[in-house]
Design an enzyme around this catalytic site. Structure first.
Site, mmCIF file in Angstrom:
data_model
loop_
_atom_site.group_PDB
_atom_site.id
_atom_site.type_symbol
_atom_site.label_atom_id
_atom_site.label_comp_id
_atom_site.label_asym_id
_atom_site.label_seq_id
_atom_site.Cartn_x
_atom_site.Cartn_y
_atom_site.Cartn_z
ATOM 1 N N LYS A 126 11.920 3.533 -28.724
ATOM 2 C CA LYS A 126 11.946 2.608 -27.591
ATOM 3 C C LYS A 126 12.837 1.405 -27.881
ATOM 4 C CE LYS A 126 8.154 4.300 -25.050
ATOM 5 N NZ LYS A 126 6.737 4.251 -24.727
ATOM 6 N N ARG A 161 2.763 9.330 -30.072
ATOM 7 C CA ARG A 161 3.656 10.185 -29.269
ATOM 8 C C ARG A 161 5.076 9.961 -29.777
ATOM 9 N NH1 ARG A 161 6.774 9.720 -24.807
ATOM 10 N NH2 ARG A 161 6.802 11.475 -23.354
HETATM 11 N N1 PMM Z 1 6.571 6.841 -23.074
HETATM 12 C C1 PMM Z 1 7.467 7.561 -22.363
HETATM 13 C C2 PMM Z 1 7.049 8.609 -21.530
HETATM 14 N N2 PMM Z 1 5.749 8.936 -21.451
HETATM 15 N N3 PMM Z 1 3.510 8.578 -22.085
HETATM 16 C C3 PMM Z 1 2.608 7.894 -22.787
HETATM 17 N N4 PMM Z 1 1.299 8.205 -22.705
HETATM 18 N N5 PMM Z 1 2.957 6.846 -23.587
HETATM 19 C C4 PMM Z 1 4.265 6.452 -23.720
HETATM 20 O O1 PMM Z 1 4.520 5.480 -24.459
HETATM 21 C C5 PMM Z 1 5.251 7.167 -22.988
HETATM 22 C C6 PMM Z 1 4.831 8.240 -22.167
HETATM 23 C C7 PMM Z 1 8.933 7.201 -22.455
HETATM 24 O O2 PMM Z 1 9.555 7.805 -23.539
HETATM 25 P P1 PMM Z 1 10.382 9.226 -23.466
HETATM 26 O O3 PMM Z 1 11.299 9.174 -22.280
HETATM 27 O O4 PMM Z 1 11.109 9.345 -24.738
HETATM 28 O O5 PMM Z 1 9.397 10.333 -23.291
#
Ligand code: PMM
Length: 295
Positions: free
Chosen positions: A234, A269
């Site tokens: 992030k 995650r």
């Molecule tokens: N971050 C992203 C997408 N989905 N879901 C949860 N539960 N927590 C998060 O921090 C989160 C998420 C954005 O990151 P990505 O685009 O790399 O998936």
């Protein structure tokens, strides 16, 4: 830092399966099946490649695979339900048949959630915390799927407009409590819920740092629910490491995952599954020493 004693939970999943949370930190591998995700966009846009990527994550130690068909990149355009479903459903179906670990679907839409659970998903990951589509909670209630409620304000396209808090950790906890109440009211058992304070979502970098550093605060712990945290790649990490492309933020992501695990997060995650497994295993060793004393 002093490790926090992590509470133990058992998360029920459809089909009588369960996930034990708290004994060790679980790693959720990210599988974005979008053409425009900020970190791995466009790489897994066909089913066999997505399955191969998921199998590689399982081999590297992933405990859960999280499939997402709508980019949550800041400012990302919204995706209609039919498009998102067409991206997610075939991948979930193929994965459910081939991977041993639970498959989660990252969606805010009840229709996509239902199709994904019917295709074999056993967890729903709602980044809107039921603010976008409360019917998603009914899908969890009716199918027995676990439900991750993440904190966000607004939608990815406008979320930074709402990044104003009196005390970000306390405000996030209060707003997560609202999401939890919505879920319970819709019939989702409390034991099926996981909360996520949503690093980077409607939060400026300083506010994300405050959340990562404030995971042990009583306001969050008093919700008495398992915690998932996503710091991986992030942009707020750049405040610590300087400007780097998302794919070059993995070392910082591992450090953040370690801090999260030592602060009581149950699930991290991540993009780099192998590295994260090593990082959280180190954190888990330190937590064990703190709990049981020296050997
Ligand atoms: N971050 C992203 C997408 N989905 N879901 C949860 N539960 N927590 C998060 O921090 C989160 C998420 C954005 O990151 P990505 O685009 O790399 O998936």
């Amino acid at each position: 830092m002093t490790p926090t004693t992590r509470r133990r939970y058992v998360l029920p999943l459809p089909g009588g399966r369960t996930l034990e949370l708290g004994r060790r930190t679980l790693v959720m591998g990210i599988l974005n099946v979008t053409p425009d995700s900020f970190s791995d966009g466009g790489r897994f846009d066909d089913v066999p490649r997505a399955v191969d990527a998921a199998l590689a994550m399982v081999a590297a130690g992933a405990d859960i695979i999280d499939v997402g068909g709508e980019s949550t990149r800041p400012g990302a355009p919204a995706v209609d339900e039919a498009t998102e479903r067409a991206r997610v459903e075939p991948v979930v179906k193929a994965l459910a048949a081939q991977v041993s670990v639970p498959v989660s679907v990252d969606t805010t839409k009840a229709g996509v959630a239902r199709a994904a659970v019917e295709a074999g998903a056993s967890m729903l990951n709602d980044i809107s915390g039921l603010r976008r589509d409360t019917a998603l909670a009914r899908v969890a209630a009716e199918t027995g799927a676990a439900l991750v409620l993440m904190h966000m304000r607004g939608v990815p396209a406008d979320m930074y407009r709402y990044a104003q808090y009196d005390d970000v950790v306390a405000d996030v906890a209060a707003e997560l409590a609202w999401s939890v109440a919505q879920a319970v009211e819709a019939g989702v058992p409390r034991e099926s819920l996981v909360i996520d304070p949503g690093l980077g979502f409607a939060k400026q970098a300083a506010q994300s740092w405050a959340v990562l550093g404030g995971l042990t605060r009583p306001c969050l712990r008093d919700l008495d629910l398992p915690i998932l945290l996503g710091a991986s790649r992030k942009s707020f990490l750049q405040e610590a490491i300087g400007e780097h492309a998302p794919g070059e933020r993995d070392a910082a992501s591992l450090a953040a995952a370690t801090v999260a695990a030592l602060s009581g997060a149950h699930i991290v995650r991540v993009h780099d599954v192998g590295g994260s497994v090593q990082a959280v295993r180190v954190a888990d060793m330190i937590s064990a020493v703190a709990e049981t004393g020296p050997r």
